[in-house]
Motif scaffolding. Structure first.
Motif, mmCIF file in Angstrom:
data_model
loop_
_atom_site.group_PDB
_atom_site.id
_atom_site.type_symbol
_atom_site.label_atom_id
_atom_site.label_comp_id
_atom_site.label_asym_id
_atom_site.label_seq_id
_atom_site.Cartn_x
_atom_site.Cartn_y
_atom_site.Cartn_z
ATOM 1 N N ASP A 1 4.966 12.020 4.257
ATOM 2 C CA ASP A 1 5.802 10.957 3.726
ATOM 3 C C ASP A 1 6.333 10.076 4.853
ATOM 4 O O ASP A 1 6.413 8.846 4.709
ATOM 5 C CB ASP A 1 6.964 11.554 2.933
ATOM 6 C CG ASP A 1 7.722 10.494 2.143
ATOM 7 O OD1 ASP A 1 7.124 9.896 1.233
ATOM 8 O OD2 ASP A 1 8.903 10.266 2.443
ATOM 9 N N LEU B 1 3.682 7.662 5.904
ATOM 10 C CA LEU B 1 3.506 6.545 4.971
ATOM 11 C C LEU B 1 4.689 5.584 4.981
ATOM 12 O O LEU B 1 4.588 4.473 4.463
ATOM 13 C CB LEU B 1 3.300 7.083 3.552
ATOM 14 C CG LEU B 1 2.069 7.962 3.336
ATOM 15 C CD1 LEU B 1 2.030 8.466 1.900
ATOM 16 C CD2 LEU B 1 0.795 7.203 3.674
ATOM 17 N N ALA B 2 5.801 6.005 5.553
ATOM 18 C CA ALA B 2 7.006 5.174 5.533
ATOM 19 C C ALA B 2 6.959 4.041 6.546
ATOM 20 O O ALA B 2 7.780 3.137 6.492
ATOM 21 C CB ALA B 2 8.238 6.036 5.794
ATOM 22 N N HIS B 3 5.995 4.076 7.490
ATOM 23 C CA HIS B 3 5.923 3.040 8.517
ATOM 24 C C HIS B 3 5.305 1.769 7.943
ATOM 25 O O HIS B 3 4.181 1.779 7.451
ATOM 26 C CB HIS B 3 5.095 3.519 9.715
ATOM 27 C CG HIS B 3 5.758 4.606 10.496
ATOM 28 N ND1 HIS B 3 6.865 4.394 11.282
ATOM 29 C CD2 HIS B 3 5.478 5.918 10.592
ATOM 30 C CE1 HIS B 3 7.231 5.528 11.843
ATOM 31 N NE2 HIS B 3 6.412 6.470 11.443
ATOM 32 N N ASP C 1 5.841 -2.033 5.617
ATOM 33 C CA ASP C 1 5.986 -2.311 4.201
ATOM 34 C C ASP C 1 4.621 -2.545 3.574
ATOM 35 O O ASP C 1 3.586 -2.476 4.238
ATOM 36 C CB ASP C 1 6.907 -3.514 3.981
ATOM 37 C CG ASP C 1 6.419 -4.760 4.727
ATOM 38 O OD1 ASP C 1 5.212 -4.846 5.045
ATOM 39 O OD2 ASP C 1 7.244 -5.638 4.995
ATOM 40 N N ASP C 2 4.609 -2.834 2.272
ATOM 41 C CA ASP C 2 3.339 -2.961 1.559
ATOM 42 C C ASP C 2 2.515 -4.145 2.050
ATOM 43 O O ASP C 2 1.281 -4.081 2.093
ATOM 44 C CB ASP C 2 3.586 -3.093 0.052
ATOM 45 C CG ASP C 2 4.008 -1.776 -0.583
ATOM 46 O OD1 ASP C 2 3.866 -0.728 0.071
ATOM 47 O OD2 ASP C 2 4.488 -1.796 -1.733
ATOM 48 N N MET D 1 0.821 -3.107 5.155
ATOM 49 C CA MET D 1 -0.222 -2.143 4.826
ATOM 50 C C MET D 1 -1.469 -2.848 4.293
ATOM 51 O O MET D 1 -2.605 -2.486 4.626
ATOM 52 C CB MET D 1 0.310 -1.144 3.802
ATOM 53 C CG MET D 1 -0.533 0.097 3.656
ATOM 54 S SD MET D 1 0.258 1.315 2.575
ATOM 55 C CE MET D 1 1.626 1.829 3.608
ATOM 56 N N THR E 1 -0.745 0.618 -1.348
ATOM 57 C CA THR E 1 0.709 0.514 -1.274
ATOM 58 C C THR E 1 1.266 1.889 -0.963
ATOM 59 O O THR E 1 0.588 2.910 -1.150
ATOM 60 C CB THR E 1 1.313 0.019 -2.598
ATOM 61 O OG1 THR E 1 1.024 0.985 -3.627
ATOM 62 C CG2 THR E 1 0.752 -1.339 -2.993
ATOM 63 N N ARG E 2 2.500 1.930 -0.509
ATOM 64 C CA ARG E 2 3.107 3.232 -0.232
ATOM 65 C C ARG E 2 3.218 4.062 -1.495
ATOM 66 O O ARG E 2 3.008 5.277 -1.463
ATOM 67 C CB ARG E 2 4.477 3.028 0.417
ATOM 68 C CG ARG E 2 4.393 2.603 1.870
ATOM 69 C CD ARG E 2 5.755 2.518 2.519
ATOM 70 N NE ARG E 2 6.557 1.438 1.947
ATOM 71 C CZ ARG E 2 7.781 1.124 2.359
ATOM 72 N NH1 ARG E 2 8.341 1.810 3.343
ATOM 73 N NH2 ARG E 2 8.458 0.128 1.805
ATOM 74 N N LEU F 1 -0.259 5.540 -2.207
ATOM 75 C CA LEU F 1 -0.653 6.575 -1.264
ATOM 76 C C LEU F 1 0.199 7.831 -1.417
ATOM 77 O O LEU F 1 -0.298 8.948 -1.263
ATOM 78 C CB LEU F 1 -0.571 6.038 0.161
ATOM 79 C CG LEU F 1 -1.617 4.964 0.496
ATOM 80 C CD1 LEU F 1 -1.359 4.387 1.879
ATOM 81 C CD2 LEU F 1 -3.026 5.527 0.415
ATOM 82 N N ARG F 2 1.485 7.665 -1.728
ATOM 83 C CA ARG F 2 2.324 8.842 -1.967
ATOM 84 C C ARG F 2 1.830 9.594 -3.210
ATOM 85 O O ARG F 2 1.787 10.831 -3.220
ATOM 86 C CB ARG F 2 3.782 8.424 -2.134
ATOM 87 C CG ARG F 2 4.480 8.088 -0.826
ATOM 88 C CD ARG F 2 5.972 7.874 -1.018
ATOM 89 N NE ARG F 2 6.662 7.704 0.245
ATOM 90 C CZ ARG F 2 7.244 6.584 0.646
ATOM 91 N NH1 ARG F 2 7.196 5.511 -0.132
ATOM 92 N NH2 ARG F 2 7.868 6.511 1.800
#
Length: 210
Positions: A88, A91-93, A95-96, A99, A178-179, A182-183
């Motif tokens: 997580d 993936l937090a690095h 923004d969309d 990405m 997008t985050r 992917l999450r």
């Protein structure tokens, strides 16, 4: 060799380097790797081509340096105490929008590497290998913590799963990664495969009824 490298690096401040890297990434998005030239970068950044060559050596090295600079703050140093938390945090690095841009850039570079082996070699040496070492460290820690079985064959394919989802979503769904996507993918696919436990001897999943 160290003195030469230091002399080269001293010509640009960190702020100036960041400007050059941003221009390189913009040009990659506009014209692609094939059409990107050191002359275009020099014109965009009001630099001399000779200075760019002295600083980075050539187009391949400059492009890879720009991509590496853009990917700062990856998984290096991440240690949340759990595999789910570490993924997580990865993936937090960004923004969309960042990405989406990164995904388009990676697809373009992957195509270019098919025709320019030197680009692929430098990209792996200077970026991929270091990131893979960090990712393997995260997985080894999860093994040591008992979250993943050491003999789980999926360990060798975890990076492929994550990168695959990141790169091909646009091809399959015509949507950017997008985050949130992917999450959800990590929760539904990656973690269940990695933390899967062996079936208890003598017990089998029921098959279809006859």
């Amino acid at each position: 060799m160290t003195e030469v490298t230091t002399s080269r690096r001293s010509r640009f401040t960190p702020e100036r380097e960041a400007e050059v890297y941003a221009a390189v990434l913009d040009l990659l998005g506009e014209v692609g790797y094939e059409a990107l030239t050191m002359e275009a970068v020099a014109a965009r950044t009001r630099s001399s081509k000779a200075t760019l060559y002295r600083q980075w050596g050539g187009k391949v090295e400059l492009v890879v340096a720009a991509v590496r600079h853009n990917r700062r703050g990856g998984i290096a140093g991440v240690d949340t105490g759990s595999l789910r938390g570490d993924l997580d945090a990865l993936l937090a690095h960004g923004d969309d929008s960042a990405m989406e841009r990164s995904s388009s850039l990676m697809r373009a570079l992957a195509m270019a590497m098919q025709h320019h082996p030197d680009l692929g070699r430098v990209f792996r040496e200077q970026l991929v290998e270091a990131e893979m070492d960090e990712f393997r460290r995260v997985l080894r820690r999860a093994v040591d913590q008992g979250e993943i079985r050491a003999d789980n064959p999926a360990l060798d394919h975890a990076a492929h799963m994550l990168i695959g989802a990141f790169v091909v979503r646009g091809l399959l769904d015509d949507l950017p990664p997008t985050r949130a996507f992917l999450r959800a993918y990590v929760d539904a696919v990656v973690l269940p495969v990695l933390v899967a436990r062996p079936t208890t001897p003598g017990r089998h999943s029921p098959g279809p009824s006859s």
